[in-house]
Motif scaffolding. Structure first.
Motif, PDB file in Angstrom:
ATOM      1  N   ILE A 141       0.826  -1.203   0.000  1.00 47.59           N
ATOM      2  CA  ILE A 141       0.000   0.000   0.000  1.00 47.59           C
ATOM      3  C   ILE A 141       0.862   1.254   0.000  1.00 47.59           C
ATOM      4  O   ILE A 141       0.526   2.261  -0.642  1.00 47.59           O
ATOM      5  CB  ILE A 141      -0.957  -0.010   1.204  1.00 47.59           C
ATOM      6  CG1 ILE A 141      -1.799  -1.290   1.195  1.00 47.59           C
ATOM      7  CG2 ILE A 141      -1.843   1.232   1.198  1.00 47.59           C
ATOM      8  CD1 ILE A 141      -2.548  -1.546  -0.110  1.00 47.59           C
ATOM      9  N   ASP A 142       1.988   1.220   0.696  1.00 53.19           N
ATOM     10  CA  ASP A 142       2.899   2.360   0.679  1.00 53.19           C
ATOM     11  C   ASP A 142       3.391   2.636  -0.742  1.00 53.19           C
ATOM     12  O   ASP A 142       3.586   3.796  -1.132  1.00 53.19           O
ATOM     13  CB  ASP A 142       4.087   2.111   1.608  1.00 53.19           C
ATOM     14  CG  ASP A 142       3.680   2.069   3.079  1.00 53.19           C
ATOM     15  OD1 ASP A 142       2.595   2.596   3.416  1.00 53.19           O
ATOM     16  OD2 ASP A 142       4.433   1.493   3.892  1.00 53.19           O
ATOM     17  N   THR A 143       3.601   1.571  -1.529  1.00 47.32           N
ATOM     18  CA  THR A 143       4.027   1.739  -2.921  1.00 47.32           C
ATOM     19  C   THR A 143       2.911   2.357  -3.749  1.00 47.32           C
ATOM     20  O   THR A 143       3.143   3.273  -4.562  1.00 47.32           O
ATOM     21  CB  THR A 143       4.457   0.388  -3.521  1.00 47.32           C
ATOM     22  OG1 THR A 143       5.457  -0.215  -2.678  1.00 47.32           O
ATOM     23  CG2 THR A 143       5.032   0.575  -4.915  1.00 47.32           C
ATOM     24  N   PHE A 180      -8.273  -6.504  -2.789  1.00 48.94           N
ATOM     25  CA  PHE A 180      -8.079  -7.503  -1.748  1.00 48.94           C
ATOM     26  C   PHE A 180      -8.270  -6.818  -0.395  1.00 48.94           C
ATOM     27  O   PHE A 180      -7.895  -5.668  -0.202  1.00 48.94           O
ATOM     28  CB  PHE A 180      -6.673  -8.103  -1.827  1.00 48.94           C
ATOM     29  CG  PHE A 180      -6.471  -9.031  -2.988  1.00 48.94           C
ATOM     30  CD1 PHE A 180      -6.943 -10.335  -2.949  1.00 48.94           C
ATOM     31  CD2 PHE A 180      -5.822  -8.604  -4.130  1.00 48.94           C
ATOM     32  CE1 PHE A 180      -6.766 -11.196  -4.013  1.00 48.94           C
ATOM     33  CE2 PHE A 180      -5.633  -9.452  -5.209  1.00 48.94           C
ATOM     34  CZ  PHE A 180      -6.115 -10.755  -5.146  1.00 48.94           C
ATOM     35  N   GLY A 181      -8.861  -7.551   0.533  1.00 51.41           N
ATOM     36  CA  GLY A 181      -9.099  -6.983   1.855  1.00 51.41           C
ATOM     37  C   GLY A 181     -10.459  -6.351   1.999  1.00 51.41           C
ATOM     38  O   GLY A 181     -10.877  -6.026   3.119  1.00 51.41           O
ATOM     39  N   SER A 191     -17.418  -3.708   1.910  1.00 51.16           N
ATOM     40  CA  SER A 191     -17.031  -2.854   3.030  1.00 51.16           C
ATOM     41  C   SER A 191     -15.592  -3.135   3.422  1.00 51.16           C
ATOM     42  O   SER A 191     -15.037  -4.181   3.101  1.00 51.16           O
ATOM     43  CB  SER A 191     -17.952  -3.087   4.238  1.00 51.16           C
ATOM     44  OG  SER A 191     -17.837  -4.422   4.706  1.00 51.16           O
ATOM     45  N   SER A 192     -14.994  -2.157   4.100  1.00 49.29           N
ATOM     46  CA  SER A 192     -13.608  -2.273   4.568  1.00 49.29           C
ATOM     47  C   SER A 192     -13.551  -1.856   6.029  1.00 49.29           C
ATOM     48  O   SER A 192     -13.004  -0.810   6.378  1.00 49.29           O
ATOM     49  CB  SER A 192     -12.679  -1.393   3.726  1.00 49.29           C
ATOM     50  OG  SER A 192     -12.742  -1.724   2.370  1.00 49.29           O
ATOM     51  N   ARG A 208      -6.046   0.346   3.410  1.00 48.58           N
ATOM     52  CA  ARG A 208      -5.595  -0.654   2.447  1.00 48.58           C
ATOM     53  C   ARG A 208      -6.347  -0.515   1.119  1.00 48.58           C
ATOM     54  O   ARG A 208      -5.750  -0.441   0.050  1.00 48.58           O
ATOM     55  CB  ARG A 208      -5.794  -2.044   3.044  1.00 48.58           C
ATOM     56  CG  ARG A 208      -5.180  -3.184   2.273  1.00 48.58           C
ATOM     57  CD  ARG A 208      -5.451  -4.492   2.990  1.00 48.58           C
ATOM     58  NE  ARG A 208      -4.878  -5.625   2.283  1.00 48.58           N
ATOM     59  CZ  ARG A 208      -5.217  -6.887   2.502  1.00 48.58           C
ATOM     60  NH1 ARG A 208      -6.127  -7.162   3.427  1.00 48.58           N
ATOM     61  NH2 ARG A 208      -4.663  -7.858   1.824  1.00 48.58           N
ATOM     62  N   THR A 209      -7.677  -0.461   1.204  1.00 43.91           N
ATOM     63  CA  THR A 209      -8.464  -0.365  -0.018  1.00 43.91           C
ATOM     64  C   THR A 209      -8.337   1.007  -0.669  1.00 43.91           C
ATOM     65  O   THR A 209      -8.319   1.124  -1.895  1.00 43.91           O
ATOM     66  CB  THR A 209      -9.944  -0.697   0.251  1.00 43.91           C
ATOM     67  OG1 THR A 209     -10.448   0.180   1.253  1.00 43.91           O
ATOM     68  CG2 THR A 209     -10.084  -2.125   0.735  1.00 43.91           C
ATOM     69  N   ASN A 210      -8.226   2.045   0.141  1.00 43.17           N
ATOM     70  CA  ASN A 210      -8.073   3.385  -0.426  1.00 43.17           C
ATOM     71  C   ASN A 210      -6.758   3.531  -1.182  1.00 43.17           C
ATOM     72  O   ASN A 210      -6.688   4.236  -2.197  1.00 43.17           O
ATOM     73  CB  ASN A 210      -8.158   4.441   0.671  1.00 43.17           C
ATOM     74  CG  ASN A 210      -9.579   4.693   1.131  1.00 43.17           C
ATOM     75  OD1 ASN A 210     -10.533   4.235   0.513  1.00 43.17           O
ATOM     76  ND2 ASN A 210      -9.723   5.411   2.238  1.00 43.17           N
ATOM     77  N   GLY A 211      -5.704   2.869  -0.700  1.00 41.41           N
ATOM     78  CA  GLY A 211      -4.425   2.919  -1.391  1.00 41.41           C
ATOM     79  C   GLY A 211      -4.514   2.312  -2.776  1.00 41.41           C
ATOM     80  O   GLY A 211      -3.981   2.857  -3.748  1.00 41.41           O
ATOM     81  N   VAL A 212      -5.197   1.181  -2.874  1.00 40.13           N
ATOM     82  CA  VAL A 212      -5.375   0.524  -4.171  1.00 40.13           C
ATOM     83  C   VAL A 212      -6.210   1.404  -5.099  1.00 40.13           C
ATOM     84  O   VAL A 212      -5.873   1.628  -6.263  1.00 40.13           O
ATOM     85  CB  VAL A 212      -6.044  -0.852  -3.997  1.00 40.13           C
ATOM     86  CG1 VAL A 212      -6.336  -1.492  -5.354  1.00 40.13           C
ATOM     87  CG2 VAL A 212      -5.157  -1.771  -3.165  1.00 40.13           C
ATOM     88  N   ARG A 213      -7.305   1.923  -4.574  1.00 36.81           N
ATOM     89  CA  ARG A 213      -8.199   2.738  -5.388  1.00 36.81           C
ATOM     90  C   ARG A 213      -7.528   4.032  -5.857  1.00 36.81           C
ATOM     91  O   ARG A 213      -7.886   4.579  -6.907  1.00 36.81           O
ATOM     92  CB  ARG A 213      -9.468   3.074  -4.605  1.00 36.81           C
ATOM     93  CG  ARG A 213     -10.351   1.868  -4.336  1.00 36.81           C
ATOM     94  CD  ARG A 213     -11.597   2.262  -3.553  1.00 36.81           C
ATOM     95  NE  ARG A 213     -12.380   1.101  -3.179  1.00 36.81           N
ATOM     96  CZ  ARG A 213     -13.206   0.455  -3.989  1.00 36.81           C
ATOM     97  NH1 ARG A 213     -13.341   0.860  -5.240  1.00 36.81           N
ATOM     98  NH2 ARG A 213     -13.886  -0.594  -3.566  1.00 36.81           N
ATOM     99  N   SER A 214      -6.565   4.522  -5.100  1.00 41.61           N
ATOM    100  CA  SER A 214      -5.908   5.774  -5.467  1.00 41.61           C
ATOM    101  C   SER A 214      -5.189   5.685  -6.808  1.00 41.61           C
ATOM    102  O   SER A 214      -4.893   6.696  -7.435  1.00 41.61           O
ATOM    103  CB  SER A 214      -4.921   6.201  -4.375  1.00 41.61           C
ATOM    104  OG  SER A 214      -3.797   5.340  -4.331  1.00 41.61           O
TER     105      SER A 214
END
Length: 301
Positions: A141-143, A180-181, A191-192, A208-214
């Motif tokens: 997620i940091d990446t 994922f998650g 939901s997350s 976690r999910t917001n990082g992917v969606r970004s």
């Protein structure tokens, strides 16, 4: 312009290098972005690509800044990956510098160049290999967060993003992505909730999910749209680009800015099925739009 993006799987690349090279040569791309290029083979890959006219190349590991710091019982640096990304082009490229990726856990997994075309267009090209969550936890997620920040900060000019993102878990015909998650409920909602712990690091699961969606939510986040869905529509069957037999996934994506028309887009699945990599290569045919859609900005009265 023909763009080719491919995760060439660093573990098998030494034995498949000739097949990988011949596959790329057979389609004559103008720009190639590769993920998981084994660092010890980067010079060889660069040389072979030059032999087929892709004479301008940038390897993300050669000028990568020091790896990010992490805190355990003591402060230590993360070990570098033994693979990196590579961008090669028929036209001159200029490396995109290091400042934007210096906070990434593994800077060598992110690459950026400016491609200068013969008609004097300049294209900002990003490629990424996002590490998987099972082996890297929150570093995944940091990446994503480092990449999304760079995409948002980039000028409104011709831009392309390619890569292996190890996401999402599911692409829906509604146009939604399910990372994922994120929990899928019986009624179809998601939901997350709660917190997520991996390798002794606990954060709210929504991060976690917001990082992917970004990154993967496309134009609403950074102005780039998903090339495959732009061409085929959101209701098209989701292609399998990575298959672990039990869990077929679509991890390989290309995003483009409003300056481009996507005239064709697909995958070379046969290259994966022949065992040349565990990922399908993605091809995208692009042309510059004669009339670029306006940016609409609302101002308060």
């Amino acid at each position: 312009m023909l763009l080719l993006s491919w995760n060439v799987r660093f573990q098998s690349l030494p034995g498949q290098l000739q097949n990988v090279f011949e596959a790329i040569r057979s389609v004559s791309p103008d720009v190639v972005t590769l993920q998981e290029v084994k660092t010890s083979l980067a010079d060889d890959v660069t040389s072979r690509l030059a032999d087929i006219g892709l004479v301008h190349a940038h390897c993300s590991g050669k000028d990568a800044p020091p790896t990010a710091m992490r805190k355990t019982t003591q402060v230590e640096r993360l070990k570098r990956k033994e693979y990196q990304c590579l961008i090669a082009s028929r036209w001159p490229v200029t490396a995109g510098g290091n400042r934007w990726r210096r906070r990434a856990p593994y800077p060598e997994l992110l690459a950026r160049v400016t491609v200068s075309t013969p008609d004097e267009q300049k294209i900002d090209v990003f490629t990424a290999h996002i590490p998987n969550g099972s082996g890297h936890g929150w570093r995944k997620i940091d990446t994503f967060n480092v990449l999304s920040a760079a995409l948002r900060r980039a000028p409104d000019s011709p831009r392309i993003l390619t890569g292996d993102f190890n996401e999402p878990k599911r692409l829906r015909k509604s146009g939604q992505i399910v990372p994922f998650g994120e929990k899928i409920h019986e009624d179809g909602g998601t939901s997350s909730r709660g917190r997520y712990t991996k390798f002794a690091v606990t954060r709210p699961r929504i991060q976690r999910t917001n990082g992917v969606r970004s990154v993967l939510d496309g134009a609403s986040q950074h102005g780039l749209r998903d090339a495959y869905r732009d061409r085929h529509g959101v209701e098209a069957a989701t292609p399998v680009t990575y298959n672990t037999r039990k869990n077929p996934r679509c991890f390989d994506h290309t995003f483009v800015s409003r300056h481009f028309e996507v005239t064709g887009c697909g995958y070379y699945h046969e290259w994966r099925k022949k065992g040349w990599s565990d990922h399908s290569a993605m091809w995208t045919k692009l042309s510059f739009r004669e009339e670029i859609p306006d940016l609409i900005e609302w101002e308060a009265e």
